[in-house]
Each structure stands twice: as structure tokens, then as C-alpha cells.
Write a protein that holds these residues in place. Sequence first.
Motif, short mmCIF file in Angstrom:
data_model
loop_
_atom_site.label_atom_id
_atom_site.label_comp_id
_atom_site.label_asym_id
_atom_site.label_seq_id
_atom_site.Cartn_x
_atom_site.Cartn_y
_atom_site.Cartn_z
N THR A 12 9.60 2.48 -20.26
CA THR A 12 8.89 2.25 -19.15
C THR A 12 7.81 1.14 -19.61
OG1 THR A 12 6.88 3.82 -19.16
CG2 THR A 12 9.10 4.43 -18.36
N SER A 51 -4.05 5.10 -14.69
CA SER A 51 -2.74 5.75 -14.38
C SER A 51 -1.66 5.66 -15.42
CB SER A 51 -2.18 4.84 -13.03
OG SER A 51 -0.89 5.52 -12.65
N SER A 55 -0.01 8.84 -17.49
CA SER A 55 1.57 9.07 -17.14
C SER A 55 2.15 10.15 -18.12
CB SER A 55 2.14 7.85 -17.11
OG SER A 55 3.39 7.76 -16.86
N ALA A 303 2.13 -1.66 -10.80
CA ALA A 303 3.72 -1.00 -10.73
C ALA A 303 3.79 -0.48 -12.16
CB ALA A 303 4.58 -1.75 -10.28
N THR A 304 4.63 0.59 -12.31
CA THR A 304 5.06 1.06 -13.30
C THR A 304 6.80 1.11 -13.28
OG1 THR A 304 3.33 2.54 -13.77
CG2 THR A 304 5.47 3.04 -14.92
N SER A 306 10.42 2.08 -14.74
CA SER A 306 11.35 2.68 -15.65
C SER A 306 12.66 1.92 -15.91
CB SER A 306 11.58 4.15 -14.89
OG SER A 306 10.11 4.68 -14.82
N GLU A 313 13.83 0.99 -12.06
CA GLU A 313 13.35 1.66 -11.04
C GLU A 313 11.62 1.42 -11.03
OE1 GLU A 313 13.92 5.87 -10.62
OE2 GLU A 313 16.00 5.56 -10.12
N LYS A 315 8.13 1.66 -9.63
CA LYS A 315 7.26 2.51 -8.81
C LYS A 315 5.72 1.95 -8.50
CE LYS A 315 5.65 6.35 -6.90
NZ LYS A 315 6.41 6.93 -5.53
N CYS A 317 2.29 0.89 -6.70
CA CYS A 317 0.91 1.71 -6.28
C CYS A 317 -0.02 0.62 -5.32
CB CYS A 317 0.21 2.06 -7.48
SG CYS A 317 -1.31 3.22 -7.22
N ARG A 321 5.33 -1.99 -3.42
CA ARG A 321 6.36 -1.08 -2.76
C ARG A 321 7.24 -0.79 -3.91
NH1 ARG A 321 10.76 -3.37 1.44
NH2 ARG A 321 11.66 -1.63 0.45
N ASP A 322 7.67 0.63 -3.70
CA ASP A 322 8.92 0.96 -4.52
C ASP A 322 10.10 0.17 -4.49
OD1 ASP A 322 6.86 2.92 -5.30
OD2 ASP A 322 8.04 4.42 -4.22
N ARG A 323 10.82 -0.18 -5.67
CA ARG A 323 12.12 -0.89 -5.67
C ARG A 323 12.91 -0.41 -6.68
NH1 ARG A 323 11.81 -5.18 -2.16
NH2 ARG A 323 9.67 -6.10 -1.66
#
Length: 344
Positions: A12, A51, A55, A303-304, A306, A313, A315, A317, A321-323
Amino acid sequence: MEKCPEHPPLFTFGVIADIQYADLDDGYNFTRTRRRYYRSSLQLLKNALESWRESAVKPKFILQLGDIIDGFNKSHDASDQALDTVLTEFSSGPAEVHHVWGNHEFYNFSRSALLRSRLNSTLHSDGILNAAPADSEIYAYSFSPVPGFIFVVLDGYDVGLLGREESSQQYKDSLSLIRQHNPNKDLNSPVFKGLEERYTMFNGGFSKVQLDWLDSVLSSADEKQEKVTIVSHLPVHPRSTTPICLAWNYDELLSVIRSHSCVVCFMAGHDHDGGYHRDKNGGVHHLTVQGVVETPPDGNAFATVSVYEDKMELKGCGRVRDRVFEFPQNEGNITKAMTDLQIN
């Protein structure tokens, strides 16, 4: 029937853009239409680092996509102090940071000073595969966090007025180029003619030397069937940003990307609203990350990501937005860069 748990990611990494910290009261953008939270941007960086530290899967590295401090620091003789403040926070993070250079880096420091500074990530990374020619002062390099995956950091101001001595040939050539498209006395004021808006002083581009170097890196990755993510402060796809934030010669860089099968994603900052587009020509994901500096103090913008064998992916914050970025499937030969580029 229970759903089978997904395999853990290969690795990640964290992403954050346009922190633009300054120990100043809130201000506004160039046109005074958008609020900028200079001082509280530091707290939003702290939120991101906390964050990532907490994690369950620690990020292998963090991408800082440029404009780490604001240009107003220069007029307050606070450039070094502001940079030290932000880098001290980053030093408390869980992973090494790869710094991209944006226009605000050049508002505060000369190119030669940046090359000697802690913002030169080539000095601190032991994952460098190739470096741009040393005598060109181009800040571009690649690194491999794990086998099979390559990240390329590009210099979006290799061609441009910022950071170049006015007596240099690079400055003179860039001035000639921008004057062909922007007749305004103030070159930070755009010409509002569609994609022509990109020809402002706060943007820049990529020299043939850098494009040729990128082409060679991607050719090697093609042969090894590696997956490549490219990062730059400036976006290069018109549908991933507003025209005023595009790199000058975005079309040339897109041509290089589209002539290879290895590129899966292009990440940028600069446009504080962010943006996203998947290029139909090759399936490359173009992500522009929302800027911290225009995020209210009670929000977040990071964002993080993975990374798996077949996708990434993201994620997000706060404003991000998530994508899910599915990796393009290689189907036949990739057509070499077109003479007449068409945006899909």
C-alpha cells in the motif's frame, strides 16, 4: 455462503497533494474566488500521517504530489522555516516520502536549491532504477517498491519559466513558447480559449530529453511486463482536470504513454478540485488528487492505495473519494503515438 476474504495487497502507499502550508491567516486563490486555509493545512497533514501510522497495513511509501508549502512564504522570508515545519511532520510518518515538485516549490526556491534540498527524493531513495541526465537539472526518476511494479516521478517544470534563470536558454525558449499562445502582460493570467488556457506561467511541460527518457523506462517495463504508475504535479489528460491546470505539452506525454502497454495509472495534483478519467486509448487511469490547502479545517484530503496483481484500490478520506483502478488488459500491439492526437 460466506464470502471468501480477499487476498492482502501486495503493498500500500499514501497519497497527498497541494498542502501549501504557510503560517498565515486564510487567504484566497489568484482570482480571489476560493478560500485557502494555509495554517490549518498542517493539521490536515497530521491527520493523514496519523491515519497511515495507525493503519493495520503500513504504507510502503507516501507520494507528496507537489506544492508542499505556499508561495507566500517567500515574501515573508519564511520559505526555509515553513519547509522545515512540514518536513518535520513527514519525518514522524511511517514511511519514506517521494516528493514531486510543483509551481510553489519554484516560487520559494531555485531549481539548483531544490536539487540540494530534502525535497530531492533521489538522494534518499535506494529504489532508483534510472535517473535523468545529471547535467540537465531535470528532476525525474523511477523506483520499484516491489518486483513487478515501477513508479516514475516526472518533472512538470522541466520546460517552463519557473525555477530557470532568465539568462538561460531554457527560460528564453519557454518564454517564446508561451508568448505564442498567451499575449497577456501578466503571464499568470490565462487566455480563456479552451485548452489554450494551459499556457500560463504557473504551468510548464516536459522536454524531449525527459520524454525520451520516459519512453526508454516504459520500453524496459513493457519487456519485463511490469506495471507502471507515473506521477507529476501537472495533470496530462484534459478530462482529468480543467484546461487551466494542464501541462503545456500534455499531448506529447500522452502519446508516449499510449505507445506502451505497461502504464496503469497517472497521478497528479495542481487542480485543487481533483478529477478522474480513464483513457479509452489504453485504459490508463488519470487521477488528479484534491488539494489540502482548499480543504476546510474540519475536513480531510488524502488517500491510501492498496495494490493487487490486477488492480489498485484507492481508499479516500474527506474530499478524496474511493475508487478502484482495474489494470488494463494488454490486447495485441499498442499503436505508436499518433501524429494527430485524439482525446478519448
